[in-house]
Write a protein that holds these residues in place. Structure first.
Motif, PDB file in Angstrom:
ATOM      1  N   ARG A 149     -10.060 -42.463  -5.932  1.00 52.32           N
ATOM      2  CA  ARG A 149     -10.882 -41.271  -5.667  1.00 52.32           C
ATOM      3  C   ARG A 149     -12.315 -41.726  -5.465  1.00 52.32           C
ATOM      4  N   GLU A 151     -15.447 -41.314  -6.130  1.00 52.34           N
ATOM      5  CA  GLU A 151     -16.419 -40.647  -7.003  1.00 52.34           C
ATOM      6  C   GLU A 151     -17.149 -41.700  -7.828  1.00 52.34           C
ATOM      7  N   ALA A 157     -15.614 -43.701 -17.657  1.00 55.14           N
ATOM      8  CA  ALA A 157     -14.384 -42.908 -17.604  1.00 55.14           C
ATOM      9  C   ALA A 157     -14.175 -42.263 -16.233  1.00 55.14           C
ATOM     10  N   ARG A 158     -15.132 -42.458 -15.329  1.00 54.49           N
ATOM     11  CA  ARG A 158     -14.943 -41.946 -13.964  1.00 54.49           C
ATOM     12  C   ARG A 158     -14.910 -43.144 -13.029  1.00 54.49           C
ATOM     13  N   GLN A 159     -13.701 -43.592 -12.727  1.00 58.51           N
ATOM     14  CA  GLN A 159     -13.536 -44.795 -11.915  1.00 58.51           C
ATOM     15  C   GLN A 159     -13.056 -44.417 -10.515  1.00 58.51           C
ATOM     16  N   PHE A 162      -8.077 -46.258 -10.561  1.00 60.73           N
ATOM     17  CA  PHE A 162      -7.622 -46.134 -11.950  1.00 60.73           C
ATOM     18  C   PHE A 162      -6.132 -45.812 -11.938  1.00 60.73           C
ATOM     19  N   MET A 164      -2.731 -43.792 -13.150  1.00 62.18           N
ATOM     20  CA  MET A 164      -2.214 -42.509 -13.621  1.00 62.18           C
ATOM     21  C   MET A 164      -0.728 -42.696 -13.893  1.00 62.18           C
ATOM     22  N   LYS A 225      -3.689 -25.081 -14.289  1.00 61.21           N
ATOM     23  CA  LYS A 225      -4.038 -26.434 -14.743  1.00 61.21           C
ATOM     24  C   LYS A 225      -4.647 -26.391 -16.141  1.00 61.21           C
ATOM     25  N   ALA A 240     -11.473 -35.383 -19.714  1.00 62.48           N
ATOM     26  CA  ALA A 240     -10.065 -35.034 -19.461  1.00 62.48           C
ATOM     27  C   ALA A 240      -9.237 -36.309 -19.435  1.00 62.48           C
ATOM     28  N   CYS A 241      -8.345 -36.463 -20.414  1.00 67.18           N
ATOM     29  CA  CYS A 241      -7.525 -37.682 -20.485  1.00 67.18           C
ATOM     30  C   CYS A 241      -6.081 -37.427 -20.094  1.00 67.18           C
ATOM     31  N   MET A 242      -5.674 -36.158 -20.116  1.00 65.12           N
ATOM     32  CA  MET A 242      -4.346 -35.792 -19.612  1.00 65.12           C
ATOM     33  C   MET A 242      -4.505 -34.494 -18.841  1.00 65.12           C
ATOM     34  N   SER A 243      -3.670 -34.288 -17.834  1.00 63.84           N
ATOM     35  CA  SER A 243      -3.667 -32.978 -17.191  1.00 63.84           C
ATOM     36  C   SER A 243      -2.241 -32.479 -17.023  1.00 63.84           C
ATOM     37  N   ASN A 245      -0.155 -29.729 -14.857  1.00 68.57           N
ATOM     38  CA  ASN A 245      -0.305 -28.916 -13.640  1.00 68.57           C
ATOM     39  C   ASN A 245       0.979 -28.196 -13.287  1.00 68.57           C
ATOM     40  N   GLY A 271      -0.029 -35.640 -16.132  1.00 67.14           N
ATOM     41  CA  GLY A 271      -0.638 -36.940 -15.830  1.00 67.14           C
ATOM     42  C   GLY A 271      -1.433 -37.487 -17.005  1.00 67.14           C
ATOM     43  N   GLY A 273      -4.328 -40.194 -17.835  1.00 68.56           N
ATOM     44  CA  GLY A 273      -5.340 -41.090 -17.276  1.00 68.56           C
ATOM     45  C   GLY A 273      -5.408 -42.319 -18.174  1.00 68.56           C
ATOM     46  N   ARG A 276      -8.781 -43.838 -19.119  1.00 64.68           N
ATOM     47  CA  ARG A 276      -9.546 -42.904 -19.960  1.00 64.68           C
ATOM     48  C   ARG A 276      -9.045 -42.912 -21.396  1.00 64.68           C
TER      49      ARG A 276
HETATM   50  P1  AMP Z   1      -6.024 -34.993 -12.015  1.00 68.23           P
HETATM   51  O1  AMP Z   1      -5.020 -35.111 -10.899  1.00 68.23           O
HETATM   52  O2  AMP Z   1      -7.431 -34.869 -11.514  1.00 68.23           O
HETATM   53  O3  AMP Z   1      -5.662 -33.957 -13.010  1.00 68.23           O
HETATM   54  O4  AMP Z   1      -5.977 -36.412 -12.736  1.00 68.23           O
HETATM   55  C1  AMP Z   1      -4.969 -36.773 -13.650  1.00 68.23           C
HETATM   56  C2  AMP Z   1      -5.572 -37.588 -14.754  1.00 68.23           C
HETATM   57  O5  AMP Z   1      -6.125 -38.800 -14.206  1.00 68.23           O
HETATM   58  C3  AMP Z   1      -6.773 -36.906 -15.422  1.00 68.23           C
HETATM   59  O6  AMP Z   1      -6.372 -36.093 -16.495  1.00 68.23           O
HETATM   60  C4  AMP Z   1      -7.590 -38.078 -15.896  1.00 68.23           C
HETATM   61  O7  AMP Z   1      -7.162 -38.485 -17.158  1.00 68.23           O
HETATM   62  C5  AMP Z   1      -7.301 -39.153 -14.867  1.00 68.23           C
HETATM   63  N1  AMP Z   1      -8.418 -39.261 -13.898  1.00 68.23           N
HETATM   64  C6  AMP Z   1      -8.769 -38.392 -12.916  1.00 68.23           C
HETATM   65  N2  AMP Z   1      -9.827 -38.827 -12.232  1.00 68.23           N
HETATM   66  C7  AMP Z   1     -10.185 -40.013 -12.791  1.00 68.23           C
HETATM   67  C8  AMP Z   1     -11.229 -40.965 -12.536  1.00 68.23           C
HETATM   68  N3  AMP Z   1     -12.118 -40.804 -11.552  1.00 68.23           N
HETATM   69  N4  AMP Z   1     -11.285 -42.061 -13.326  1.00 68.23           N
HETATM   70  C9  AMP Z   1     -10.386 -42.266 -14.319  1.00 68.23           C
HETATM   71  N5  AMP Z   1      -9.393 -41.398 -14.605  1.00 68.23           N
HETATM   72  C10 AMP Z   1      -9.292 -40.289 -13.862  1.00 68.23           C
END
Ligand code: AMP
Ligand code: ZN
Length: 302
Positions: A149, A151, A157-159, A162, A164, A225, A240-243, A245, A271, A273, A276
């Motif tokens: 991603r 970003e 924690a924002r890589q 990373f 999943m 979500k 956010a360490c888990m999501s 959906n 998911g 992370g 994270r």
């Molecule tokens: P998401 O699809 O955005 O819900 O992402 C699933 C999981 O991946 C999230 O709950 C985070 O734990 C992890 N995650 C999302 N974006 C990042 C990021 N930029 N860096 C590290 N972990 C991430």
């Protein structure tokens, strides 16, 4: 210096993360990887008996399928595409001249058939759709992938690349929403075993632009979500360490996922992370794994 930058610096100094010169693109030490593999073993202790079919895809996916997924409609700002040199010898010469002169050299690069995987479950839906109808009792899949991603951030924690780990469930509405609830309960229990404070909250994806605002509202209003949040660099703004959906039947419709009785499949994915979660452990228990509470080390490695 803010908390995010100072935690990142400490992670670099300890060698747990390795600086590459690009924000959000890091190497990981053996110790960091041991924490991730310990956590993945813990996931297996909770989910291993559920009979999920494991699949592993590389961190790139079929561009045509990515286009069909609609990702560019919702998250163009995050996507990463793979481009390559496809030119002549003359083009090659001018490319090298550009590099030598420190000028922009990537303009002539052409899109390949591969884009970087944005979430571990993206390659799964078309793969399963190709197999034909799903059993009425539903289906469960176990995935893990590096995801990209765009970003860039100083927050460790924002890589940008990373991992999943995901479980994806397909079936009736009742089946997949029960699956999602089961993993919310399991997630809370797992993190409490690891001595981590968590909250679960309703959440939204970062849909792009003005049209995206409506998507955000819809997702939140319908509780589609949830995220499990753990303090990493801030207790006021946990990460956010888990999501969890629930896609209703939108992926079922899009990809033609049907049950044997002809109904459109509902889908949900959970998911983890992985980076994270490892970072939450290092932030909470310290950078030296040897000093972590015995109960935490046993939960990961015993
Ligand atoms: P998401 O699809 O955005 O819900 O992402 C699933 C999981 O991946 C999230 O709950 C985070 O734990 C992890 N995650 C999302 N974006 C990042 C990021 N930029 N860096 C590290 N972990 C991430
Ligand atoms: Zn997913």
């Amino acid at each position: 210096m803010d908390m995010q930058t100072s935690f990142l610096d400490r992670l670099f100094e300890s060698g747990l993360l390795i600086d590459t010169g690009v924000d959000g693109l890091y190497g990981r030490s053996g110790q960091f990887e041991d924490v991730i593999s310990g956590f993945e073993r813990l996931i297996g202790q909770y989910g291993g008996a559920d009979g999920a079919e494991a699949m592993r895809f590389p961190p790139g996916m079929n561009r045509a399928l990515f286009e069909k997924s609609g990702y560019m409609k919702s998250f163009p700002q995050l996507a990463g595409t793979v481009h390559s040199f496809c030119g002549s010898e003359l083009d090659h010469m001018s490319l090298l001249q550009c590099i030598d002169a420190g000028e922009e050299w990537t303009k002539g690069q052409e899109a390949t058939d591969i884009v970087l995987t944005p979430a571990a479950c993206y390659p799964l839906y078309p793969t399963v759709a190709k197999r034909g109808p799903l059993p009425n009792a539903g289906a469960l899949f176990d995935l893990q992938s590096y995801c990209f991603r765009h970003e860039p951030s100083k927050d460790p924690a924002r890589q940008q690349l990373f991992r999943m780990r995901e479980y994806v469930c397909m079936g009736t509405e009742d089946h997949v929403t029960a699956f999602r609830q089961l993993w919310m309960d399991r997630g809370v229990e797992m993190m409490s075993k690891l001595g981590l404070d968590v909250v679960i909250d309703v959440a939204n994806d970062p849909f792009f632009g003005r049209a995206g605002k409506m998507m955000v509202n819809n997702q939140r209003d319908q509780n589609l979500k949830f995220e499990l949040l753990i303090p990493v660099t801030s207790s006021a703004k946990p990460t956010a360490c888990m999501s969890f959906n629930y896609h209703q039947d939108s992926f079922g419709q899009k990809w033609g996922l049907a049950l044997e009785d002809g109904s459109v499949a509902h889908t949900a994915c959970v998911g983890f992370g992985l980076e994270r979660i490892a970072l939450a452990l290092f932030a909470h228990h310290g950078l030296e794994v040897e000093t972590w509470p015995i109960a935490v080390r046993e939960a990961l490695w015993a």
